[in-house]
Design an enzyme around this catalytic site. Sequence first.
Site, short mmCIF file in Angstrom:
data_model
loop_
_atom_site.label_atom_id
_atom_site.label_comp_id
_atom_site.label_asym_id
_atom_site.label_seq_id
_atom_site.Cartn_x
_atom_site.Cartn_y
_atom_site.Cartn_z
N ASP A 102 -33.99 -7.08 -34.50
CA ASP A 102 -33.09 -6.01 -34.94
C ASP A 102 -33.82 -5.16 -35.96
OD1 ASP A 102 -30.90 -6.84 -33.38
OD2 ASP A 102 -30.22 -8.23 -34.91
N ASP A 117 -28.26 -3.34 -28.54
CA ASP A 117 -26.93 -3.39 -29.18
C ASP A 117 -26.22 -2.05 -29.05
OD1 ASP A 117 -27.44 -6.02 -29.99
OD2 ASP A 117 -28.22 -5.38 -31.93
#
Length: 145
Positions: A102, A117
């Site tokens: 991330d 995402d």
Amino acid sequence: MTAVDQITKLFVRFNMQVGDSHTVWDGILRFTFYQNSGAARSSFQGYGRLFGIAAVIFIALVIYYRRQNRGERRLMDIGLAFLVAGAAGNGIERLLFGKVTDFLQFGSGDGILNIADLCINVGLLAVIVQQLFFSRGAKNKQAVS
């Protein structure tokens, strides 16, 4: 989109250390390298590979659904394509590494995302809009016929 997701994750892994953070656009976007071995918002840490298997099952179910339901629901198709792209992007990393990379941090929020995402969020939004606003019209047309 899956390829874009994988390329951006590779770029981050090769050019940043976990925990590094760089402001890209002051107050709007930061690149913060984080590795998540769980699900959304870092829940269920340590179950990354299990979520990878869940992603493969989800993708198989969507393929099955699409083969059974060929209709005029373009927004649903777009939403499912984004959901599959997101599931594949994160699923690849979960199966290979047991965690996802991330790096996107928007505003002052504490959540850190990746391209997969974002695809999942766009896909969910498209599916919800399809179901709320366009499915009723199709049902009403069938009832009249």
